[in-house]
Design a protein around this motif. Structure first.
Motif, PDB file in Angstrom:
ATOM      1  N   GLU A 175     -33.640  21.560 -92.468  1.00  0.00           N
ATOM      2  CA  GLU A 175     -34.310  21.625 -93.763  1.00  0.00           C
ATOM      3  C   GLU A 175     -35.700  22.201 -93.515  1.00  0.00           C
ATOM      4  O   GLU A 175     -36.384  21.818 -92.556  1.00  0.00           O
ATOM      5  CB  GLU A 175     -34.412  20.242 -94.401  1.00  0.00           C
ATOM      6  N   GLY A 177     -39.448  23.516 -95.285  1.00  0.00           N
ATOM      7  CA  GLY A 177     -40.395  23.588 -96.389  1.00  0.00           C
ATOM      8  C   GLY A 177     -41.236  24.849 -96.261  1.00  0.00           C
ATOM      9  O   GLY A 177     -41.416  25.382 -95.164  1.00  0.00           O
ATOM     10  N   ASP A 313     -51.359  16.080 -97.027  1.00  0.00           N
ATOM     11  CA  ASP A 313     -49.998  16.349 -96.563  1.00  0.00           C
ATOM     12  C   ASP A 313     -49.450  17.648 -97.147  1.00  0.00           C
ATOM     13  O   ASP A 313     -50.069  18.282 -98.013  1.00  0.00           O
ATOM     14  CB  ASP A 313     -49.055  15.174 -96.859  1.00  0.00           C
ATOM     15  N   SER A 315     -46.818  18.301 -99.025  1.00  0.00           N
ATOM     16  CA  SER A 315     -46.444  18.268-100.436  1.00  0.00           C
ATOM     17  C   SER A 315     -47.660  18.488-101.331  1.00  0.00           C
ATOM     18  O   SER A 315     -47.607  19.256-102.305  1.00  0.00           O
ATOM     19  CB  SER A 315     -45.765  16.936-100.781  1.00  0.00           C
ATOM     20  N   ARG A 334     -39.744  22.273-100.527  1.00  0.00           N
ATOM     21  CA  ARG A 334     -38.477  22.328 -99.806  1.00  0.00           C
ATOM     22  C   ARG A 334     -37.639  23.506-100.316  1.00  0.00           C
ATOM     23  O   ARG A 334     -37.402  23.654-101.508  1.00  0.00           O
ATOM     24  CB  ARG A 334     -37.711  21.017 -99.966  1.00  0.00           C
ATOM     25  N   ASP A 364     -41.776  18.391 -88.498  1.00  0.00           N
ATOM     26  CA  ASP A 364     -42.987  18.312 -89.320  1.00  0.00           C
ATOM     27  C   ASP A 364     -44.087  19.257 -88.856  1.00  0.00           C
ATOM     28  O   ASP A 364     -45.200  19.233 -89.408  1.00  0.00           O
ATOM     29  CB  ASP A 364     -43.545  16.877 -89.371  1.00  0.00           C
ATOM     30  N   GLN A 385     -42.485  24.748 -92.652  1.00  0.00           N
ATOM     31  CA  GLN A 385     -42.497  23.476 -91.939  1.00  0.00           C
ATOM     32  C   GLN A 385     -41.056  23.073 -91.636  1.00  0.00           C
ATOM     33  O   GLN A 385     -40.204  23.098 -92.529  1.00  0.00           O
ATOM     34  CB  GLN A 385     -43.161  22.397 -92.796  1.00  0.00           C
ATOM     35  N   GLN A 387     -38.576  20.383 -91.437  1.00  0.00           N
ATOM     36  CA  GLN A 387     -38.572  19.034 -92.005  1.00  0.00           C
ATOM     37  C   GLN A 387     -37.432  18.165 -91.499  1.00  0.00           C
ATOM     38  O   GLN A 387     -37.527  16.941 -91.527  1.00  0.00           O
ATOM     39  CB  GLN A 387     -38.545  19.132 -93.535  1.00  0.00           C
ATOM     40  N   SER A 388     -36.333  18.762 -91.051  1.00  0.00           N
ATOM     41  CA  SER A 388     -35.263  17.987 -90.420  1.00  0.00           C
ATOM     42  C   SER A 388     -34.380  18.927 -89.615  1.00  0.00           C
ATOM     43  O   SER A 388     -34.332  20.137 -89.889  1.00  0.00           O
ATOM     44  CB  SER A 388     -34.418  17.232 -91.461  1.00  0.00           C
TER      45      SER A 388
END
Length: 465
Positions: A175, A177, A313, A315, A334, A364, A385, A387-388
């Protein structure tokens, strides 16, 4: 593109038959006020045959007719429910599709017209109503299933019902971003564009050039090929600055220079019908220089550094500094995978630049600033970024809940749509040609005793002698 090519060829063939006074078509079904022609079905069959590596059996027409009947049922209902598809929506879609075909041809309009044997304007008119119908069908289908929701218990039940040996195997997925910024032109470049448009307006008013000629020569969007014509539209379809200027014009009046997020415009009011207007425009966009790019690149790099030291952060940075016209902006940055509709990407689904940017990132962590092009070709900058990241695995509820939830919702929506279709079949006037009555898929369309059939000789369209 294959669909468009196939349909064009079929229509050209039909035109040739018409000149010979031949029976060129038949009505083979009716749903409410909507008709299905034999050519509709044969075009689908021919297209499927051309795209398949193996022969498609003739009985495949049964499934194709069933799906066409579903589409016509939805379209008929969309009219009853007064679901509107505006002229501007259709025009926008037509322009996008024509632009896509032209991109395959290197933007060569002459090649396009030589290949299709007609102008771009004629091609657009040929597909206008078919596209309007498809947009209405999509909107009606979405309206039918809009209220369908799934609970966590339904997701668990759906997953439990999948045989263990049928569980899907997922490759490694990530995932990602993104924080996107749109570089802006410097003031001197903007002023030059405004001066150019003001000069062009004077030339148009003095009769040195027509508005349509100027649009074809100078405008930066797809409407240029039609002399800048944007078609008939109602309030709410244009951005606020453009709409305010357009609705304040008298017929044939040309606005001053209007600035919007897309650039700078001259707008001409072509006509007015109640609350609807028809306008043409000339769009010019200031060029983004390397110095402009570098300024935005440094700004975005400074934002990335602030995220890295936990000043705020990711977001928050997206909402505070991000470009709000990209899809990811409304999803906390995302990115969504257009191939699957969810936020998971297999490595092969990623843009190569993004793949190399995240290949060695920790979770991250942020990439360096990347440059890319938006859908309209404008230069944009982003940081991404990671993210997962998952390892290859067989589906599990804990690891793949979002995907299983989507699958559950899709199954429930399809079931709900099938029930809706069955109810509508019982209350809609439907005719099906008797030659298709043996199709298993067509039986549901024939069950109501009020439905009648169209004989083999009815509904023929004859032209010529």
């Amino acid at each position: 593109m294959n669909n468009i090519l196939a349909l064009l060829l079929c229509l050209l063939t039909a035109s040739a038959f018409a000149q010979q006074g031949t029976v060129i078509d038949e009505v083979i079904a009716r749903v409410g006020s909507e008709y299905i022609l034999l050519s509709d079905l044969e075009e689908q069959y021919a297209l499927a045959q051309s795209q398949s590596n193996t022969p498609i059996p003739p009985e495949a027409r049964c499934a194709m007719l069933d799906q066409t009947l579903v589409g016509k049922l939805l379209y008929n209902q969309s009219k009853l429910d007064s679901i509107e598809v505006s002229d501007s929506e259709v025009e926008q879609q037509l322009n996008a599709r024509i632009d896509r075909i032209l991109s395959y041809m290197g933007g060569d309009i002459n090649q396009f017209e030589d290949y299709y044997g007609q102008s771009i304007t004629a091609t657009k008119e040929q597909f206008r109503e078919d596209l309007r119908e498809q947009l209405a069908v999509d909107r009606m289908r979405a309206s039918v299933v809009r209220e369908v929701k799934v609970t966590p218990a339904e997701v668990k039940s759906f997953f439990a019902g999948i045989p263990r040996d049928s569980l899907p195997y997922f490759n490694s997925e990530v995932e990602v971003g993104e924080l996107v910024v749109r570089p802006t032109a410097n003031d001197s470049t903007k002023q030059a564009i405004v001066a150019q448009l003001e000069s062009l307006r004077e030339q148009i008013i003095n009769g040195e050039i027509t508005f349509e000629e100027a649009a074809r020569k100078f405008s930066a969007d797809g409407s240029a090929r039609g002399g800048g014509d944007l078609g008939w539209t109602k309030r709410g379809k244009f951005v606020a600055e453009f709409e305010a200027a357009a609705y304040n014009l008298d017929p044939d009046e040309i606005s001053g220079v209007v600035e919007t997020e897309f650039g700078y415009h001259l707008i001409k009011l072509v006509g007015r019908r109640g609350n609807s207007i028809r306008v043409s425009h000339i769009l010019m966009q200031p060029e983004i220089t390397e110095a402009d790019l570098e300024k935005s690149r440094q700004f975005l790099d400074s934002i990335a550094n602030l995220i890295r030291v936990d000043s705020f952060d990711f977001s928050y940075a997206v909402k505070r500094f991000g470009y709000d016209k990209v899809q990811s902006y409304n999803n906390d940055g995302r990115m969504s995978n257009p191939a699957s509709g969810n936020t998971f990407f297999e490595i092969g689904d990623l843009d190569p630049d993004i793949y190399f940017a995240i290949d060695e990132l920790e979770l991250d962590s942020l990439s360096d600033v990347l440059e890319f092009r938006g859908p309209s070709g404008d230069p944009l900058l982003r940081i991404v970024q990671l993210q997962s990241r998952t390892s290859p695995h067989r589906a599990t509820l804990s690891q793949d809940y979002a995907k299983i939830q989507d699958a559950t919702r899709n199954a429930k929506q399809q079931e709900y749509l099938s029930d809706w279709i069955q109810r509508k079949v019982g209350s809609t006037f439907i005719n099906v040609d008797e030659r298709y009555h043996s199709c298993p898929q067509i039986q549901v369309w024939l069950e109501d005793s009020r439905k009648i059939t169209v004989g083999n000789r009815e509904g023929k369209i004859v032209t010529g002698r």
